[in-house]
Design a protein around this motif. Structure first.
Motif, PDB file in Angstrom:
ATOM      1  N   PRO A  40       3.476  19.245  -6.150  1.00 53.48           N
ATOM      2  CA  PRO A  40       4.473  18.599  -6.652  1.00 53.48           C
ATOM      3  C   PRO A  40       3.617  17.552  -5.207  1.00 53.48           C
ATOM      4  N   GLU A  41       4.984  16.207  -5.314  1.00 52.67           N
ATOM      5  CA  GLU A  41       4.258  14.435  -5.172  1.00 52.67           C
ATOM      6  C   GLU A  41       5.234  14.842  -3.543  1.00 52.67           C
ATOM      7  N   VAL A  42       3.995  14.629  -2.665  1.00 49.23           N
ATOM      8  CA  VAL A  42       4.203  14.162  -1.456  1.00 49.23           C
ATOM      9  C   VAL A  42       4.071  12.703  -1.164  1.00 49.23           C
ATOM     10  N   GLY A  43       4.397  11.524  -0.597  1.00 50.99           N
ATOM     11  CA  GLY A  43       4.204  10.240  -0.258  1.00 50.99           C
ATOM     12  C   GLY A  43       4.515  10.110   0.874  1.00 50.99           C
ATOM     13  N   VAL A  44       3.059   9.827   1.693  1.00 54.50           N
ATOM     14  CA  VAL A  44       3.005   9.564   2.722  1.00 54.50           C
ATOM     15  C   VAL A  44       3.036   8.053   3.128  1.00 54.50           C
ATOM     16  N   LEU A  45       2.763   6.979   2.199  1.00 55.40           N
ATOM     17  CA  LEU A  45       2.615   5.854   3.082  1.00 55.40           C
ATOM     18  C   LEU A  45       3.570   5.457   1.298  1.00 55.40           C
ATOM     19  N   HIS A  46       4.354   3.887   1.865  1.00 52.80           N
ATOM     20  CA  HIS A  46       5.363   3.708   1.636  1.00 52.80           C
ATOM     21  C   HIS A  46       5.740   1.955   1.599  1.00 52.80           C
ATOM     22  N   GLY A  47       4.867   1.805   0.899  1.00 52.78           N
ATOM     23  CA  GLY A  47       4.803  -0.534   0.909  1.00 52.78           C
ATOM     24  C   GLY A  47       4.389  -0.549   1.946  1.00 52.78           C
ATOM     25  N   ILE A  48       2.956  -0.066   2.562  1.00 52.62           N
ATOM     26  CA  ILE A  48       2.156  -0.798   3.851  1.00 52.62           C
ATOM     27  C   ILE A  48       2.025  -2.586   3.556  1.00 52.62           C
ATOM     28  N   ASP A  49       2.406  -3.438   4.429  1.00 52.95           N
ATOM     29  CA  ASP A  49       2.889  -4.643   4.659  1.00 52.95           C
ATOM     30  C   ASP A  49       1.950  -4.637   5.578  1.00 52.95           C
ATOM     31  N   ILE A  78       0.523  -1.138  -0.096  1.00 51.19           N
ATOM     32  CA  ILE A  78      -0.083   0.340   0.342  1.00 51.19           C
ATOM     33  C   ILE A  78       1.032   1.024  -0.074  1.00 51.19           C
ATOM     34  N   ARG A  79       0.549   2.084  -0.947  1.00 51.58           N
ATOM     35  CA  ARG A  79       1.214   3.038  -0.990  1.00 51.58           C
ATOM     36  C   ARG A  79       0.512   3.449  -1.082  1.00 51.58           C
ATOM     37  N   LYS A  80       1.013   5.513  -0.461  1.00 51.88           N
ATOM     38  CA  LYS A  80      -0.215   6.986  -1.038  1.00 51.88           C
ATOM     39  C   LYS A  80       0.483   8.041  -1.303  1.00 51.88           C
ATOM     40  N   ARG A  81       0.083   8.353  -2.390  1.00 47.81           N
ATOM     41  CA  ARG A  81       0.672  10.178  -2.246  1.00 47.81           C
ATOM     42  C   ARG A  81      -0.410  10.935  -3.008  1.00 47.81           C
ATOM     43  N   TYR A  82       0.281  12.552  -2.476  1.00 42.87           N
ATOM     44  CA  TYR A  82      -0.751  13.135  -2.588  1.00 42.87           C
ATOM     45  C   TYR A  82      -0.158  14.801  -3.526  1.00 42.87           C
ATOM     46  N   GLY A  83      -0.737  15.201  -4.193  1.00 43.25           N
ATOM     47  CA  GLY A  83      -0.938  16.411  -5.099  1.00 43.25           C
ATOM     48  C   GLY A  83      -0.082  15.297  -6.513  1.00 43.25           C
ATOM     49  N   GLY A  84       0.747  15.411  -7.257  1.00 42.17           N
ATOM     50  CA  GLY A  84       0.972  15.930  -8.540  1.00 42.17           C
ATOM     51  C   GLY A  84       0.816  16.293  -9.244  1.00 42.17           C
ATOM     52  N   HIS A 115      -6.868   5.717   7.480  1.00 36.69           N
ATOM     53  CA  HIS A 115      -8.585   6.457   6.003  1.00 36.69           C
ATOM     54  C   HIS A 115      -8.050   5.096   5.268  1.00 36.69           C
ATOM     55  N   VAL A 116      -7.255   5.041   4.869  1.00 37.88           N
ATOM     56  CA  VAL A 116      -7.053   3.775   3.731  1.00 37.88           C
ATOM     57  C   VAL A 116      -7.681   2.235   4.715  1.00 37.88           C
ATOM     58  N   LEU A 117      -7.693   2.172   5.959  1.00 35.59           N
ATOM     59  CA  LEU A 117      -8.322   0.996   6.078  1.00 35.59           C
ATOM     60  C   LEU A 117      -9.613   1.282   6.867  1.00 35.59           C
ATOM     61  N   GLY A 118      -9.986   2.130   6.903  1.00 35.19           N
ATOM     62  CA  GLY A 118     -11.558   2.509   6.968  1.00 35.19           C
ATOM     63  C   GLY A 118     -12.077   2.693   5.565  1.00 35.19           C
ATOM     64  N   CYS A 119     -11.533   2.945   4.636  1.00 34.82           N
ATOM     65  CA  CYS A 119     -12.074   3.534   2.991  1.00 34.82           C
ATOM     66  C   CYS A 119     -13.130   4.319   2.894  1.00 34.82           C
ATOM     67  N   LEU A 120     -12.145   5.401   4.093  1.00 36.35           N
ATOM     68  CA  LEU A 120     -12.034   7.069   3.341  1.00 36.35           C
ATOM     69  C   LEU A 120     -11.490   7.345   2.871  1.00 36.35           C
ATOM     70  N   ASP A 121     -10.776   6.623   2.421  1.00 30.22           N
ATOM     71  CA  ASP A 121      -9.778   7.192   1.093  1.00 30.22           C
ATOM     72  C   ASP A 121      -9.416   5.890   0.521  1.00 30.22           C
ATOM     73  N   ARG A 122      -9.007   5.750  -0.467  1.00 33.54           N
ATOM     74  CA  ARG A 122      -7.815   5.156  -1.583  1.00 33.54           C
ATOM     75  C   ARG A 122      -6.781   5.158  -1.893  1.00 33.54           C
ATOM     76  N   ALA A 123      -5.746   3.772  -1.793  1.00 29.16           N
ATOM     77  CA  ALA A 123      -4.254   3.786  -2.205  1.00 29.16           C
ATOM     78  C   ALA A 123      -4.335   3.933  -3.213  1.00 29.16           C
ATOM     79  N   THR A 124      -2.916   5.149  -3.423  1.00 25.28           N
ATOM     80  CA  THR A 124      -2.396   5.045  -4.472  1.00 25.28           C
ATOM     81  C   THR A 124      -1.986   3.784  -5.118  1.00 25.28           C
ATOM     82  N   ALA A 125      -1.354   2.795  -5.067  1.00 21.22           N
ATOM     83  CA  ALA A 125      -0.594   1.504  -5.369  1.00 21.22           C
ATOM     84  C   ALA A 125      -0.942   0.660  -3.775  1.00 21.22           C
ATOM     85  N   GLY A 126      -0.619  -0.925  -4.910  1.00 19.21           N
ATOM     86  CA  GLY A 126      -1.168  -2.381  -3.613  1.00 19.21           C
ATOM     87  C   GLY A 126      -2.674  -2.690  -3.532  1.00 19.21           C
ATOM     88  N   THR A 127      -2.615  -3.280  -3.085  1.00 20.14           N
ATOM     89  CA  THR A 127      -4.191  -4.332  -2.525  1.00 20.14           C
ATOM     90  C   THR A 127      -4.413  -3.925  -1.096  1.00 20.14           C
TER      91      THR A 127
END
Length: 688
Positions: A25-34, A15-21, A58-70
């Motif tokens: 400027p793109e900011v990474g918050v989560l970097h490959g969570i297992d 699981i990865r989560k990035r904001y911006g783009g 927020h990702v766990l609670g389905c309030l936000d979507r991950a940028t990458a991962g399953t």
């Protein structure tokens, strides 16, 4: 089967989560969570501010979507779900407990607890009973009618926990649940979370306080968007027992025992139980709240909001009231003026056609218009009246007064066809005409000439030609029409009597005045009359029909101008009211941003939020429309009392009201759509 052999409740991979783009400027918050969490675990996610733990929640609670991962729940891929399915998942699987409680300020404790069940479609009675039971077991039985500002911090947090359990709360996401509480209240909340874990709920606690995290059975540390430590002490949650406690929770059976309150099931074991599995396939078949329930909830919320913001609501309603009332009054004034103008134009012949004999274009003698022809014309459905006319200047005498006056011989329909009123006496009847009665009605000018010194000419006689006629009436002043003979100097006698006593040489009328049913019927009536007479005259067109085309066009132009003018007035008035509605709804969305986030977090779909705010806008305009109708009628009644000519139209009033409602829909849609499209995470962070 051993718990370790069952599919995990939650499984995150990469699981990865990035904001911006883009331009930002793109900011990474989560970097490959297992991360793997099994049902019934009590897990603490600990980390400093900015570590990414809230984003992970927020990702766990389905309030936000991950940028990458399953992300899988019970083996189902959450990333493939659409917005409605995610709303179903938040409603059925998750319960949120926030540091700031996130209760809706305008709702009571019971109503706050019921919010998730509203969107689940639970019936009102069942919903209220379940909320009452939860609050009772949490020690808040006497606080159900209190609003958040009437509760302490600990009480508010217990209300939020009851709300999280309302739909079952299989997975409880607690974000700094003790952060805003004193030590005693914090300890009570943590004890309650332990009890919920014992009851089979999966608890995910997000905190920066390591002492609080240490109370969980598994502690996961996150730093800079990656997991750096995992105690993994209680993965096999199904085999773990907890210390003896007098606090028992059975939220799966709708009640929670807390703080030494009576347990729901005294015989229940304090060992951890397992809640029913969650099947994500139900998301495709469960529709949630019905349209009726949605509208009922929206109306209740809207009405309460209007009452709580009386000043702003009143100003907005004033704009709608002015708009609707002005439309009604202006249309009534305009209709009154239009009818007066049309009546005046009607007296000039907008529904009149003229029929007379003439030689046919192919040659030969002029035709004859017989009484049978006129009776056949009168029988046409498009024709209202038929009036044969003979008229010429004839010498009229009374005593020493003598003058050439136009003597108008016609039937009893003359006043009705020409919209000519009498100021004295009466007009002759058809029976008198058939009896060849020697009666005459004077124009006001003729009366003034022949009876200058006699106030009442009725019953007196004048000579028309050599025949005496008795005066039975005097017509109102008419004036002249475009240089024609002065109407008020005319005298009017019965048609048959005129032929017998004055116009003996006439074998047919000079012309025939034919009145159509309405100005819209003139052209169809002309065609029907033309076809009828051609057939009666053996195929010869030995007659002519003329109509008041120019006057018809003038009447149509007058009507169109008035309609356009009134339409513009109505549009401007309602536009002003609509802008007021849009303004107040935008303010409402801004003020209730956090409420929107709460509703989304508890399972509201985008269309639920859209319906709610659209319903509020429509309720506002319906209320204003009703008050505008009353105000318009009152103002109109006052103007009528002052002598103005107004004509109220039920259709116009209904149209004004419907326009107000449509205005609410149109101008309320943009704010409602804005509310529905709010990002849940941003909305929850908004000011209440």
């Amino acid at each position: 089967m051993h718990a370790a052999d069952t599919p995990p409740l939650i499984a995150l991979r990469g699981i990865r989560k990035r904001y911006g783009g883009g331009t930002q400027p793109e900011v990474g918050v989560l970097h490959g969570i297992d991360l793997t969490i099994r049902a019934g675990e009590f897990v603490a996610l600990v980390g400093a501010s900015g570590s990414g733990k809230s984003t992970l929640m927020h990702v766990l609670g389905c309030l936000d979507r991950a940028t990458a991962g399953t992300y899988h729940i019970n083996g189902h891929d959450v990333t493939t779900l659409d917005a409605d399915a995610l709303a179903w998942l938040r409603r059925e699987a998750f319960g949120f407990v926030f540091q700031g409680y996130h209760l809706i300020a305008s709702e009571t404790a019971s109503e706050n607890v019921q919010v998730p069940a509203i969107y689940a479609g639970m019936p009102d009675v069942e919903r209220a009973a379940r909320a009452a039971a939860l609050l009772d077991r949490l020690g808040l039985a006497d606080k159900q009618g209190n609003r958040p500002n009437q509760l302490s911090g600990g009480q508010q947090q217990r209300v939020s926990i009851a709300r999280a359990l309302m739909n079952g709360g299989r997975i409880l996401l607690a974000d700094e649940p003790t952060g805003a509480l004193d030590t005693r209240s914090g300890a009570e909340v943590m004890a309650l979370l332990h009890e919920l874990a014992d009851a089979g709920h999966t608890i995910i606690l997000i905190t920066h306080d390591r002492d609080v995290a240490a109370q969980a059975r598994r502690v996961i540390e996150i730093r800079d968007g990656v997991i750096v430590a995992d105690s993994n002490e209680s993965v096999d949650a199904g085999n773990e027992t907890v210390d003896g406690s007098n606090h028992t929770v059975d939220a799966g059976n709708d009640t929670v025992a807390y703080h030494n309150e009576r347990p729901l099931d005294p015989a229940s074991s304090p060992t951890r139980r397992t809640l029913p599995d969650l099947d994500l396939r139900d998301a495709a078949t469960t529709s949630g709240a019905s349209l009726q329930a949605d509208l009922r909830e929206a109306l209740r919320t809207a009405w309460r909001g209007m009452r709580m913001n009386r000043g702003r609501t009143g100003l907005t309603l004033l704009g709608i009231i002015i708009g609707v009332a002005s439309v009604i009054v202006m249309l009534a004034i305009g209709e009154g003026a239009r009818q007066k103008v049309v009546e005046q134009m009607g007296s000039m012949g907008t529904t009149i056609m003229y029929l007379n004999s003439q030689p046919p274009a192919t040659g030969g003698p002029a035709g004859q218009l017989t009484p049978d022809d006129l009776e056949a014309v009168q029988a046409l459905p498009e024709i209202r009246r038929v009036m044969p006319v003979i008229g010429d200047p004839i010498t009229v005498r009374r005593g020493n007064a003598e003058r050439q006056n136009y003597v108008f011989a016609a039937n009893q329909d003359m006043p009705a066809i020409h919209h000519w009123k009498l100021v004295a006496g009466r007009y002759f009847t058809d029976a008198e005409d058939r009896a060849l009665a020697p009666l005459v009605v004077l124009g006001i000018g003729a009366k003034n000439h022949f009876f200058r010194d006699t106030p009442d000419p009725l019953g007196r006689q004048v000579l028309i030609g050599n025949s005496p006629f008795e005066v039975i009436g005097v017509l109102a002043e008419r004036g002249a029409d475009s240089g024609a003979q002065y109407y008020d100097d005319m005298v009017f006698i019965p048609y048959r009597s005129g032929r017998a006593r004055v116009y003996q040489a006439q074998t047919q009328p000079d012309y025939v005045v034919v009145e159509a049913m309405s100005s819209q019927d003139v052209l169809p009536a002309e065609k029907a009359m033309n076809d009828l007479l051609i057939a009666r005259h053996g195929g010869r067109k030995d007659f002519a029909i003329g109509n008041a085309a120019a006057r018809l066009q003038a009447e149509a132009a007058t009507r169109n101008s008035m309609t356009m003018m009134l339409g513009l007035i109505a549009a401007v008035s309602l536009l002003v009211g609509g802008i007021g509605v849009m303004n107040v709804m935008l303010m409402t969305v801004r003020e209730r941003t956090r409420e929107i986030g709460i509703r989304v977090a508890t399972g509201a779909r985008q269309r639920d939020i859209l319906r709610q705010f659209l319903t509020e806008a429509v309720l506002l305009t319906v209320t204003g429309g009703v008050m505008g109708l009353i105000a318009g009628l009152a103002i109109g009644a006052g103007l009528i009392a002052l002598g103005m000519q107004l004509v109220f139209s039920v259709l116009a009033m209904l149209g004004a009201f419907l326009c107000a409602v449509i205005t609410g829909l149109v101008f309320g849609f943009m704010p409602a759509r804005t509310a529905a499209r709010l990002d849940p995470v941003i909305a929850l962070a908004g000011e209440a």
